[in-house]
Design a protein around this motif. Structure first.
Motif, PDB file in Angstrom:
ATOM      1  N   ALA B 137     -29.364  49.660  -2.388  1.00 37.71           N
ATOM      2  CA  ALA B 137     -30.280  48.615  -2.864  1.00 37.71           C
ATOM      3  C   ALA B 137     -29.635  47.236  -2.743  1.00 37.71           C
ATOM      4  O   ALA B 137     -30.295  46.259  -2.362  1.00 37.71           O
ATOM      5  N   ALA B 138     -28.341  47.164  -3.040  1.00 34.02           N
ATOM      6  CA  ALA B 138     -27.635  45.877  -2.956  1.00 34.02           C
ATOM      7  C   ALA B 138     -27.607  45.371  -1.518  1.00 34.02           C
ATOM      8  O   ALA B 138     -27.876  44.198  -1.248  1.00 34.02           O
ATOM      9  N   HIS B 139     -27.292  46.274  -0.566  1.00 34.77           N
ATOM     10  CA  HIS B 139     -27.283  45.853   0.838  1.00 34.77           C
ATOM     11  C   HIS B 139     -28.691  45.450   1.299  1.00 34.77           C
ATOM     12  O   HIS B 139     -28.846  44.478   2.037  1.00 34.77           O
ATOM     13  N   LEU B 140     -29.704  46.172   0.862  1.00 33.74           N
ATOM     14  CA  LEU B 140     -31.080  45.778   1.181  1.00 33.74           C
ATOM     15  C   LEU B 140     -31.382  44.385   0.634  1.00 33.74           C
ATOM     16  O   LEU B 140     -32.035  43.574   1.287  1.00 33.74           O
ATOM     17  N   SER B 141     -30.894  44.111  -0.583  1.00 35.88           N
ATOM     18  CA  SER B 141     -31.178  42.805  -1.197  1.00 35.88           C
ATOM     19  C   SER B 141     -30.505  41.673  -0.440  1.00 35.88           C
ATOM     20  O   SER B 141     -30.896  40.515  -0.567  1.00 35.88           O
ATOM     21  N   LEU B 142     -29.469  42.009   0.359  1.00 37.13           N
ATOM     22  CA  LEU B 142     -28.819  41.009   1.204  1.00 37.13           C
ATOM     23  C   LEU B 142     -29.535  40.854   2.537  1.00 37.13           C
ATOM     24  O   LEU B 142     -29.130  40.048   3.374  1.00 37.13           O
ATOM     25  N   GLY B 143     -30.578  41.667   2.745  1.00 35.62           N
ATOM     26  CA  GLY B 143     -31.369  41.509   3.952  1.00 35.62           C
ATOM     27  C   GLY B 143     -31.150  42.574   5.012  1.00 35.62           C
ATOM     28  O   GLY B 143     -31.710  42.489   6.104  1.00 35.62           O
ATOM     29  N   ALA B 144     -30.355  43.590   4.713  1.00 38.29           N
ATOM     30  CA  ALA B 144     -30.133  44.656   5.700  1.00 38.29           C
ATOM     31  C   ALA B 144     -31.458  45.343   6.041  1.00 38.29           C
ATOM     32  O   ALA B 144     -32.298  45.545   5.177  1.00 38.29           O
ATOM     33  N   ASP B 145     -31.639  45.699   7.294  1.00 36.78           N
ATOM     34  CA  ASP B 145     -32.858  46.384   7.714  1.00 36.78           C
ATOM     35  C   ASP B 145     -32.830  47.826   7.206  1.00 36.78           C
ATOM     36  O   ASP B 145     -31.777  48.485   7.259  1.00 36.78           O
ATOM     37  N   PRO B 146     -33.959  48.311   6.720  1.00 36.03           N
ATOM     38  CA  PRO B 146     -33.987  49.692   6.228  1.00 36.03           C
ATOM     39  C   PRO B 146     -33.464  50.709   7.237  1.00 36.03           C
ATOM     40  O   PRO B 146     -32.836  51.703   6.854  1.00 36.03           O
ATOM     41  N   GLY B 147     -33.682  50.460   8.524  1.00 39.33           N
ATOM     42  CA  GLY B 147     -33.240  51.398   9.546  1.00 39.33           C
ATOM     43  C   GLY B 147     -31.728  51.538   9.644  1.00 39.33           C
ATOM     44  O   GLY B 147     -31.221  52.492  10.245  1.00 39.33           O
ATOM     45  N   THR B 148     -31.019  50.589   9.065  1.00 38.29           N
ATOM     46  CA  THR B 148     -29.563  50.597   9.086  1.00 38.29           C
ATOM     47  C   THR B 148     -28.960  51.792   8.368  1.00 38.29           C
ATOM     48  O   THR B 148     -27.843  52.208   8.653  1.00 38.29           O
ATOM     49  N   PHE B 149     -29.702  52.352   7.404  1.00 36.58           N
ATOM     50  CA  PHE B 149     -29.089  53.276   6.448  1.00 36.58           C
ATOM     51  C   PHE B 149     -29.212  54.747   6.827  1.00 36.58           C
ATOM     52  O   PHE B 149     -28.730  55.614   6.113  1.00 36.58           O
ATOM     53  N   GLY B 150     -29.904  55.027   7.960  1.00 34.04           N
ATOM     54  CA  GLY B 150     -30.034  56.424   8.371  1.00 34.04           C
ATOM     55  C   GLY B 150     -31.248  56.615   9.266  1.00 34.04           C
ATOM     56  O   GLY B 150     -31.877  55.651   9.710  1.00 34.04           O
ATOM     57  N   GLU B 151     -31.556  57.886   9.530  1.00 33.61           N
ATOM     58  CA  GLU B 151     -32.645  58.236  10.437  1.00 33.61           C
ATOM     59  C   GLU B 151     -33.988  58.216   9.715  1.00 33.61           C
ATOM     60  O   GLU B 151     -34.065  58.573   8.545  1.00 33.61           O
ATOM     61  N   GLU B 152     -35.015  57.871  10.452  1.00 35.65           N
ATOM     62  CA  GLU B 152     -36.356  57.944   9.900  1.00 35.65           C
ATOM     63  C   GLU B 152     -36.750  59.413   9.773  1.00 35.65           C
ATOM     64  O   GLU B 152     -36.459  60.227  10.644  1.00 35.65           O
ATOM     65  N   VAL B 153     -37.384  59.747   8.685  1.00 35.79           N
ATOM     66  CA  VAL B 153     -37.910  61.100   8.517  1.00 35.79           C
ATOM     67  C   VAL B 153     -39.409  60.994   8.274  1.00 35.79           C
ATOM     68  O   VAL B 153     -39.924  59.932   7.932  1.00 35.79           O
ATOM     69  N   GLY B 154     -40.116  62.098   8.493  1.00 38.39           N
ATOM     70  CA  GLY B 154     -41.577  62.015   8.543  1.00 38.39           C
ATOM     71  C   GLY B 154     -42.258  61.805   7.203  1.00 38.39           C
ATOM     72  O   GLY B 154     -43.344  61.230   7.136  1.00 38.39           O
ATOM     73  N   SER B 155     -41.639  62.254   6.146  1.00 38.70           N
ATOM     74  CA  SER B 155     -42.408  62.268   4.904  1.00 38.70           C
ATOM     75  C   SER B 155     -41.472  62.222   3.707  1.00 38.70           C
ATOM     76  O   SER B 155     -40.260  62.325   3.838  1.00 38.70           O
ATOM     77  N   PHE B 156     -42.058  62.052   2.536  1.00 36.40           N
ATOM     78  CA  PHE B 156     -41.275  62.126   1.301  1.00 36.40           C
ATOM     79  C   PHE B 156     -41.934  63.138   0.388  1.00 36.40           C
ATOM     80  O   PHE B 156     -43.093  63.527   0.592  1.00 36.40           O
ATOM     81  N   ASN B 157     -41.181  63.557  -0.597  1.00 32.81           N
ATOM     82  CA  ASN B 157     -41.625  64.584  -1.542  1.00 32.81           C
ATOM     83  C   ASN B 157     -42.782  64.053  -2.384  1.00 32.81           C
ATOM     84  O   ASN B 157     -42.630  63.052  -3.080  1.00 32.81           O
ATOM     85  N   GLU B 158     -43.914  64.722  -2.299  1.00 29.23           N
ATOM     86  CA  GLU B 158     -45.070  64.280  -3.065  1.00 29.23           C
ATOM     87  C   GLU B 158     -45.383  65.280  -4.159  1.00 29.23           C
ATOM     88  O   GLU B 158     -45.980  66.318  -3.911  1.00 29.23           O
ATOM     89  N   ALA B 159     -44.965  64.975  -5.346  1.00 25.08           N
ATOM     90  CA  ALA B 159     -45.231  65.848  -6.493  1.00 25.08           C
ATOM     91  C   ALA B 159     -46.199  65.118  -7.397  1.00 25.08           C
ATOM     92  O   ALA B 159     -45.812  64.524  -8.386  1.00 25.08           O
ATOM     93  N   ALA B 160     -47.448  65.113  -7.017  1.00 29.85           N
ATOM     94  CA  ALA B 160     -48.415  64.246  -7.679  1.00 29.85           C
ATOM     95  C   ALA B 160     -48.743  64.732  -9.090  1.00 29.85           C
ATOM     96  O   ALA B 160     -48.373  65.830  -9.491  1.00 29.85           O
ATOM     97  N   LEU B 161     -49.427  63.875  -9.819  1.00 29.62           N
ATOM     98  CA  LEU B 161     -49.967  64.261 -11.122  1.00 29.62           C
ATOM     99  C   LEU B 161     -50.971  65.385 -10.920  1.00 29.62           C
ATOM    100  O   LEU B 161     -51.634  65.468  -9.887  1.00 29.62           O
ATOM    101  N   PRO B 162     -51.126  66.262 -11.906  1.00 31.16           N
ATOM    102  CA  PRO B 162     -52.222  67.216 -11.860  1.00 31.16           C
ATOM    103  C   PRO B 162     -53.549  66.447 -11.780  1.00 31.16           C
ATOM    104  O   PRO B 162     -53.679  65.389 -12.384  1.00 31.16           O
ATOM    105  N   LEU B 163     -54.489  66.949 -11.017  1.00 29.84           N
ATOM    106  CA  LEU B 163     -55.790  66.270 -10.905  1.00 29.84           C
ATOM    107  C   LEU B 163     -56.782  66.867 -11.900  1.00 29.84           C
ATOM    108  O   LEU B 163     -56.750  68.064 -12.171  1.00 29.84           O
ATOM    109  N   PRO B 164     -57.679  66.048 -12.426  1.00 33.82           N
ATOM    110  CA  PRO B 164     -58.712  66.585 -13.323  1.00 33.82           C
ATOM    111  C   PRO B 164     -59.721  67.399 -12.516  1.00 33.82           C
ATOM    112  O   PRO B 164     -59.859  67.212 -11.305  1.00 33.82           O
ATOM    113  N   LYS B 165     -60.424  68.315 -13.186  1.00 32.64           N
ATOM    114  CA  LYS B 165     -61.410  69.170 -12.501  1.00 32.64           C
ATOM    115  C   LYS B 165     -62.794  69.008 -13.091  1.00 32.64           C
ATOM    116  O   LYS B 165     -62.945  68.955 -14.307  1.00 32.64           O
TER     117      LYS B 165
END
Lengths: 262, 262, 262
Positions: B137-165
């Motif tokens: 986060a500190a390096h990002l706040s200095l303006g580092a590009d997000p791509g600097t920190f590793g490989e792009e991956v397709g998705s992130f973990n989505e553990a959503a709220l339970p939905l009403p029915k």
């Protein structure tokens, strides 16, 4: 000047005290950057304050001013001091609060704070955080030389952590801090633990924990686990649980570390 | 650069952990502007952290970096990530913590954090907030590009709220958060509630609350009241009191919303 | 502009509310300097909030904006206001919250906040800290004139502390605040106490404390002690202990101060 001043106190978070101290600092240097470490040290618990400062102050950039006010003897005979080290300046009461963190640093000067022109115009008998230590930190953050605030004295109060003891092939230490996850931090260092054996076990309050792991995830959820804490000390935890409750442990409880029987 | 970094953790406020993380950030970017959202998420409660981030991060100005560390699996297999959206960058463990807030945003890239040169030189197994996420986060706040920190991956973990029915003419939802005023926040949205009927009632733990009000003051002190929370969700409260105590309610309790019998 | 905005609320520290309010302020003025006084005022306790603001706001430098949101009547009939004094601007609900601190200041103008263009575009019925007071404070921190936000009104709600009463040669006061050290702060001022006699004693819940001391250290550890608090009010404490527990005291308990029998 936008210099960093960290704050470690037992003032609590619901009273006006930490707000008043912040105001007193900012009224001298409106640009000081105040960073809360904690205001929830147990009231008057100097050792707890010393441990928290040990585990946090050293991560700040050089030049930071670390203000610590756990001061059960306020208005009594303990000296108000500043301790200048190669990296930082510590400001607060000389009652042992800085003993652990300053032992990690190259100390340059210890100054007894006596020059009243840098204090608030009226100094109360019960709140030196607001009336002495905060203002001195604020003047330091403006660039004042540490020598401005009083005479150099030879030493500061060193009330160190209890040291672990060798006992045959075992090490007898104790719990020195319990964090809010319920993890037990001991006074046994990584080096102590690793020198002992590659297969070790710890006994705390009659319960034995076998094997040194790397992470909380190396055991099943709810199991006891022994590892090296993020600060390099032997730690006993429960994965996704509270070791303090499981082991009915409190600060000062004995920890016996020994080669595992097998 | 004086960029904003918000902090949401379960580190507690009395331990050295959040102070150490702040120090680690400021030692990389001394000008970063650290804003505490909370450090009091219940230990390891990812859903609670996700809800608090949902209800606070979106109010910050574009460009803010949102650091979230509720990380019961630290050192285990969950990936360290950053999620770049149109407005913000989120940094932390990929365990569902960002699922709610990122669902509100246009996601641009998800980066798996692997480049060790941006971590602290020694990475502990138990404190990635200080050793990985804070420094990134500190390096990002200095303006580092997000791509600097590793490989792009397709998705992130989505553990959503339970939905009403939907259930006939009623909606079955549940309590998803209880705030410190004791107000019950449900997963039923304003639109759900308003579509149902102009005259509705809710049943929670066997107690019926009639009519949707606008403010806590629309009922007598001490009375139950149903309204739309400041975040647009159906809320059950007691005017000047605690609904959680009155209804003996906890997160996960069922809430049945239906047209009022009269 | 990097102007100071202090925050005093009952939002708690684990909910998203204070984070959302900070975001709302920073999205209008990203450079505002937010200083937490407290978010732990007891929910809806206006008098407690008023006391904490009294004891902290006045230590800040001139020009500070003091945002106070203890607002049990949110969405009801109490007016949103700002109070401009010679030194500060106070922003929040006109429910007595500013009565104590503003009584210490030269009041210039009281403005009823009505100009919706300075509020968030959607104003909820339950969270004016985020939707009205925070945004107004942010615009003020950018230099907006107080008159911009609405019409001047003649006065603000003054719900002062109870005053102590003379009773023969004694003074009858009460406990107005108990801090987290368990110290009892009364409504009896230093002047009251000193005028009475050079030898005084206080009676609280049937227990007599003899003699006015200067510091907690002037008595043995564990003993009751009476002194003048850092804010100039008569205080009853236990050296290294909790007077609230020892005397089973709560806010509102009577304190009788009288010349000592010997």
């Amino acid at each position: 000047m936008a210099r960093i001043i960290t704050l470690t106190t037992d003032f609590g978070l619901r009273d006006p005290y930490q707000g008043a101290m912040k105001g007193a600092i900012l009224s001298i240097n409106p640009e000081a950057r105040l960073i809360d470490i904690t205001h929830l040290i147990a009231p008057g618990n100097i050792l707890e304050g010393a441990f928290v400062m040990l585990e946090s102050c050293g991560f700040f950039p050089r030049g930071a001013i670390h203000l610590g006010v756990i001061d059960p003897g306020v208005g009594g005979e303990r000296r108000p001091v500043l301790i200048e080290t190669e990296d930082y300046i510590f400001v607060g009461p000389d009652n042992g609060l800085f003993s652990l963190v300053a032992a990690q640093e190259k100390v340059r000067r210890v100054i007894h704070l006596t020059k009243k022109e840098y204090f608030r115009s009226e100094v109360s008998s019960t709140f030196h955080g607001r009336d002495i230590f905060g203002p001195v930190a604020a003047h330091l953050s403006l660039g004042a030389d540490p020598g401005t605030f009083g005479e150099e004295v030879g030493s500061f109060n060193e009330a160190a952590l209890p040291l672990p003891k060798k006992s045959g092939r075992a090490i007898r230490g104790e719990v020195v801090y319990i964090d809010s996850f319920g993890n037990l931090i001991t006074n046994i260092s990584k080096a102590d633990a690793v020198n002992l054996s590659s297969l070790i076990e710890a006994e705390v309050n009659g319960i034995t924990i076998k094997g040194l792991k790397k992470t909380y995830c190396d055991v099943k959820k709810g199991s006891l686990v022994m590892l090296i804490s993020s600060s390099g000390l032997l730690e006993v935890a429960v994965s996704s649980g509270k070791a303090s409750a499981r082991l009915k442990a409190k600060v000062g409880d004995k920890v016996l570390l020994r080669p595992s029987k097998r």
